[in-house]
Write an enzyme that holds these catalytic residues in place. Structure first.
Site, PDB file in Angstrom:
ATOM      1  N   ARG A 179      -9.953  29.103  11.915  1.00 36.32           N
ATOM      2  CA  ARG A 179      -9.711  30.511  12.182  1.00 36.32           C
ATOM      3  C   ARG A 179      -9.489  30.691  13.677  1.00 36.32           C
ATOM      4  O   ARG A 179     -10.062  29.962  14.503  1.00 36.32           O
ATOM      5  CB  ARG A 179     -10.892  31.378  11.730  1.00 36.32           C
ATOM      6  CG  ARG A 179     -11.022  31.534  10.226  1.00 36.32           C
ATOM      7  CD  ARG A 179      -9.946  32.453   9.667  1.00 36.32           C
ATOM      8  NE  ARG A 179     -10.153  32.775   8.268  1.00 36.32           N
ATOM      9  CZ  ARG A 179      -9.626  32.105   7.249  1.00 36.32           C
ATOM     10  NH1 ARG A 179      -8.862  31.057   7.486  1.00 36.32           N
ATOM     11  NH2 ARG A 179      -9.862  32.479   5.998  1.00 36.32           N
ATOM     12  N   GLU A 236      -3.635  37.570  14.824  1.00 39.56           N
ATOM     13  CA  GLU A 236      -2.439  37.315  14.022  1.00 39.56           C
ATOM     14  C   GLU A 236      -1.834  38.616  13.505  1.00 39.56           C
ATOM     15  O   GLU A 236      -2.570  39.544  13.158  1.00 39.56           O
ATOM     16  CB  GLU A 236      -2.804  36.399  12.847  1.00 39.56           C
ATOM     17  CG  GLU A 236      -3.287  35.034  13.299  1.00 39.56           C
ATOM     18  CD  GLU A 236      -3.749  34.160  12.145  1.00 39.56           C
ATOM     19  OE1 GLU A 236      -3.627  34.596  10.967  1.00 39.56           O
ATOM     20  OE2 GLU A 236      -4.232  33.054  12.393  1.00 39.56           O
ATOM     21  N   HIS A 250      -0.078  30.158  10.552  1.00 37.62           N
ATOM     22  CA  HIS A 250      -1.178  30.204   9.587  1.00 37.62           C
ATOM     23  C   HIS A 250      -0.684  29.785   8.201  1.00 37.62           C
ATOM     24  O   HIS A 250      -0.874  30.488   7.199  1.00 37.62           O
ATOM     25  CB  HIS A 250      -1.798  31.594   9.529  1.00 37.62           C
ATOM     26  CG  HIS A 250      -3.202  31.581   8.982  1.00 37.62           C
ATOM     27  ND1 HIS A 250      -4.140  32.520   9.329  1.00 37.62           N
ATOM     28  CD2 HIS A 250      -3.844  30.743   8.118  1.00 37.62           C
ATOM     29  CE1 HIS A 250      -5.285  32.275   8.693  1.00 37.62           C
ATOM     30  NE2 HIS A 250      -5.120  31.190   7.950  1.00 37.62           N
TER      31      HIS A 250
END
Length: 333
Positions: free
Chosen positions: A250, A279, A297
């Site tokens: 993360r 993000e 991601h």
């Protein structure tokens, strides 16, 4: 085990499900064939307004499919807006976007992706590391810009074999990364909440000590209060000027500002990043660095894992509505 949830005849026998994730055509069709789908992204409404409207329907939704990664937070306000919910199915392995304590207090079951993504994430981590060390993406840009002919050979990269790799989080994903990098001839060290009796890798209870002993740090742990900024200034300094950071966990696991500073000042050699703090926004400084490899991601996603995930989400929903145990529960069934 929950009791079966029947749908009123007025709904055609289809139970209502909140969909809070962008889906491919296959998953959308599969969901609509089984459930009455209330799609947040098709509604055009703000999240809480969408939830409140769903809650007022004659047959309010009992389950929700929620995107992972933090775009939508399943917290007290979310659950207050749609109090009929009895189950949340998240599409990720991580659950840092879900207030688990609040769900448990309210009796809301939670299911996640389990280990479906683990092999693909492990391969992605290895791919990022190979790319950074061997400068694959940077060399590709060099060739495409026509610089090979005018400037000569691209600068050499570094070999993967023989590297000392410190893995933070030796769970399902971290263990698979370790096995793959062992095949490259790497020496594996690790940090985790506690030593793993099933492995022979050297355990470091302190991440700074792990960094000092490693050429590479790979972040593969969950994000929680203990692991927020687990890669900080001190860890980066301990890793040193030849060190590489790979993050497939993360964005919040790494202090992004300190990482950028370390890269700018040559305090570490490079980074491979699949996740970021805010993000989908990526700091402009990272975009201009040739020693940094960036992906969106996407470590978890392949054609095959997407198909498997769709099947698992539907199976968890059907289990919930049938009063059967969830396939991949966060809480014990």
């Amino acid at each position: 085990m929950t009791s079966a949830v029947a749908a009123p005849a007025a709904t055609g026998g289809k139970r209502p499900v909140l969909l809070l994730r962008r889906t491919n055509d296959r998953l959308a069709a599969e969901l609509r064939s089984r459930f009455r789908v209330l799609n947040f992204y098709e509604s055009g409404a703000p999240l809480l307004a969408f939830l409140a409207a769903a809650a007022t329907e004659p047959d309010p939704p009992r389950a929700a499919v929620v995107v992972a990664g933090g775009a939508i937070q399943v917290d007290g306000a979310f659950l207050d807006a749609v109090p009929s919910l009895g189950c949340v199915v998240t599409t990720g392995a991580g659950v840092d976007h879900i207030d688990l304590a609040e769900c448990a207090r309210r009796g809301v079951a939670v299911a996640r992706a389990g280990k479906i993504f683990s092999p693909d994430v492990a391969y992605h981590a290895v791919g990022l590391l190979v790319d950074v060390l061997r400068r694959v993406s940077a060399a590709d840009r060099y060739v495409r810009r026509g610089l090979w002919a005018s400037h000569g050979d691209y600068p050499l990269g570094s070999k993967v074999g023989g590297k000392r790799v410190g893995i933070i989080g030796l769970g399902s994903i971290g263990s698979l990364i370790a096995k793959r990098l062992e095949a490259f001839g790497c020496t594996i060290y690790y940090n985790s909440r506690r030593p793993k009796g099933s492995v022979s890798y050297k355990y470091f209870p302190d991440v700074t000590d792990l960094a000092a002993a490693s050429d590479v740090l790979i972040v593969a742990c969950a994000l929680n209060d203990e692991t927020w900024y687990i890669i900080d200034k001190g860890v980066l300094e301990a890793l040193g000027k030849d060190g590489v950071v790979v993050n497939i966990a993360r964005g919040g696991n790494v202090d992004e500002a300190e990482l950028i500073r370390a890269l700018k000042e040559g305090k570490i050699a490079g980074a491979g990043l699949d996740v970021f703090e805010k993000e989908p926004d990526v700091p402009a400084e990272l975009l201009s660095m040739d020693n940094v490899v960036l992906t969106a991601h996407e470590a978890v996603f392949t054609t095959e894992s997407n198909s498997d995930l769709s099947d698992l989400m539907i199976a968890n929903l059907e289990a919930f509505f049938s009063g059967e145990p969830l396939l991949t529960p966060v809480f014990p069934n």
